[in-house]
Design an enzyme around this catalytic site. Structure first.
Site, short mmCIF file in Angstrom:
data_model
loop_
_atom_site.label_atom_id
_atom_site.label_comp_id
_atom_site.label_asym_id
_atom_site.label_seq_id
_atom_site.Cartn_x
_atom_site.Cartn_y
_atom_site.Cartn_z
N HIS A 135 6.81 18.39 0.37
CA HIS A 135 7.96 19.13 0.91
C HIS A 135 9.07 19.25 -0.14
O HIS A 135 10.17 19.69 0.17
CB HIS A 135 8.52 18.42 2.15
CG HIS A 135 7.66 18.54 3.38
ND1 HIS A 135 7.00 19.68 3.74
CD2 HIS A 135 7.39 17.64 4.36
CE1 HIS A 135 6.36 19.48 4.89
NE2 HIS A 135 6.57 18.25 5.29
N ARG A 288 1.69 22.68 18.40
CA ARG A 288 2.44 22.99 19.61
C ARG A 288 2.10 24.41 20.01
O ARG A 288 0.99 24.68 20.38
CB ARG A 288 3.95 22.77 19.35
CG ARG A 288 4.78 22.60 20.61
CD ARG A 288 6.25 22.34 20.27
NE ARG A 288 6.86 23.41 19.50
CZ ARG A 288 7.53 24.43 20.02
NH1 ARG A 288 7.70 24.51 21.32
NH2 ARG A 288 8.05 25.36 19.24
P1 PAP Z 1 4.82 19.47 9.14
O1 PAP Z 1 5.85 20.00 8.18
O2 PAP Z 1 5.31 18.28 9.92
O3 PAP Z 1 3.50 19.26 8.52
P2 PAP Z 1 4.02 22.03 10.05
O4 PAP Z 1 2.57 21.98 10.18
O5 PAP Z 1 4.59 22.67 8.84
O6 PAP Z 1 4.65 20.60 10.26
O7 PAP Z 1 4.62 22.83 11.28
C1 PAP Z 1 4.23 22.63 12.59
C2 PAP Z 1 4.22 24.00 13.24
O8 PAP Z 1 3.01 24.68 12.84
C3 PAP Z 1 4.18 23.92 14.75
O9 PAP Z 1 4.90 25.06 15.18
P3 PAP Z 1 5.62 25.17 16.60
O10 PAP Z 1 6.37 23.90 16.83
O11 PAP Z 1 6.52 26.36 16.50
O12 PAP Z 1 4.54 25.40 17.58
C4 PAP Z 1 2.70 24.02 15.05
O13 PAP Z 1 2.41 24.45 16.36
C5 PAP Z 1 2.28 25.04 14.00
N1 PAP Z 1 0.84 24.97 13.71
C6 PAP Z 1 0.08 23.87 13.48
N2 PAP Z 1 -1.19 24.20 13.25
C7 PAP Z 1 -1.26 25.55 13.34
C8 PAP Z 1 -2.32 26.49 13.23
N3 PAP Z 1 -3.56 26.10 12.99
N4 PAP Z 1 -2.03 27.80 13.37
C9 PAP Z 1 -0.76 28.21 13.61
N5 PAP Z 1 0.29 27.37 13.74
C10 PAP Z 1 0.05 26.05 13.61
#
Ligand code: PAP
Length: 322
Positions: A135, A288
């Site tokens: 990050h 999510r």
């Molecule tokens: P991190 O920085 O803690 O790793 P990160 O994965 O960047 O988190 O972001 C999480 C977001 O990506 C979530 O978004 P939301 O809260 O708006 O729903 C999560 O749902 C979304 N996310 C995770 N996996 C996927 C996926 N396979 N396709 C699309 N969105 C995803």
């Protein structure tokens, strides 16, 4: 041998402590003390990891780094890269993504590998090429990469959706109801820039400018485009990483990877329903809704306008649209 390691640990700790104590500091939305290092804010734990990483990382030319501001699509991008690189080694029933969460497969140097020492044992990383994620903003990452030609893939997202995603994640980790007051304090921190890894605009611009300077080493992706044109973006990613799809693969493989890495599929895997990261976060909290524009249900029109104006002001003159 043990003596040498503990001397090294003490050396890292002492050097880090003296460097950190000289930095400007402020307090984040949750009361955590943050330090400004190379233009961005970090808590002391991740900053120690960053300093250790900058000091001790020995890059390999083939390394691939997945970079992002938190909550901008990191987990998805990690899954896509693992799936791309592993596509000829595994079928969908026998896949690394079924056995571990993308965060376990693509570790963070500053939050895991280098947290305690500048000389971690990385021999357990057997993937080839090696995959890391971060990050950190680009200028901070570059110090650790020491002119290595390794590839960096960056993903970013509308700041408002990242903010709301972060709020949900934080409440889930703390096991509390989604408190409006916390969202409001987070919002203020996003606007002032005093948030872990922030300011958001500095972060995004560091990679944007880096990609403009060197398209071969930095790929700049947007979450919203991954959602609207996944096939195009996946093919772009494969080409950038030097593993383009063959004409034959374009018929099936692209679709298979997108399906394997879809939010719905990853969320429903046993490993992501029940597992935890090495730092104790439940895997399920990384998945999510994955909506574009969902933040409008939580932010007032005034909040949206304020943060959009701040970002627009900072992006002015950069040719970057949001
Ligand atoms: P991190 O920085 O803690 O790793 P990160 O994965 O960047 O988190 O972001 C999480 C977001 O990506 C979530 O978004 P939301 O809260 O708006 O729903 C999560 O749902 C979304 N996310 C995770 N996996 C996927 C996926 N396979 N396709 C699309 N969105 C995803």
């Amino acid at each position: 041998m043990e003596k040498a390691i503990s001397k090294n640990l003490r050396g890292d700790d002492e050097e880090n402590a003296s460097l950190i104590s000289a930095l400007p500091s402020d307090v984040g939305f949750d009361g955590t003390k943050l330090f400004k290092y190379q233009g961005c804010w970090h808590d002391s734990t991740s900053l120690q990891g960053i300093l250790n990483f900058q000091r001790g990382f020995k890059p390999q030319d083939t390394d691939i780094i997945v970079a992002s501001f938190p909550k901008c699509g990191t987990t998805w991008l990690k899954a896509l890269i693992v799936a791309l690189l592993e596509r000829s080694n595994h079928s969908c029933d026998d896949h690394p993504l079924l056995l571990d969460n993308p965060h376990g497969l693509v570790p963070f140097p500053e939050l895991r590998l280098f947290m305690e020492t500048s000389k971690p044992d990385l021999t357990s990383i057997t993937s080839s090429p090696r995959l890391f994620s971060t990050h950190m903003p680009l200028h901070t990452l570059r110090v650790a990469l020491k002119n290595s030609p390794c590839k960096i893939v960056y993903v970013w997202r509308d700041v408002k959706d990242a903010l709301v995603s972060f709020w949900y994640f934080k409440c889930a980790i703390l096991k509390i109801e989604e408190e409006r007051s916390m969202l409001e304090s987070m919002f203020d921190s996003f606007c002032s820039g005093v948030i872990n890894y922030g300011p958001f605009w500095e972060h995004v611009l560091s990679y944007w400018k880096g990609s403009m300077k060197d398209l071969k080493s930095v790929l700049f992706l947007k979450y919203e485009e991954l959602k609207t044109e996944p096939h195009v973006q996946l093919k772009k990613l494969a080409e950038f990483l030097g593993c383009p799809f063959t004409v034959e693969e374009e018929r099936g493989s692209v679709e298979e990877i997108l399906e394997l890495c879809s939010l719905r599929n990853l969320k429903n895997l046993e490993i992501n329903k029940t597992g935890r990261t090495t730092r104790g976060a439940a895997h399920k909290n990384f998945f999510r809704k994955g909506e574009v524009g969902g933040s409008k249900n939580y932010l007032t029109p005034q909040m949206e306008k304020r943060i959009d104006m701040i970002i627009a002001e900072h992006f002015q003159g950069s040719d970057l649209e949001f």
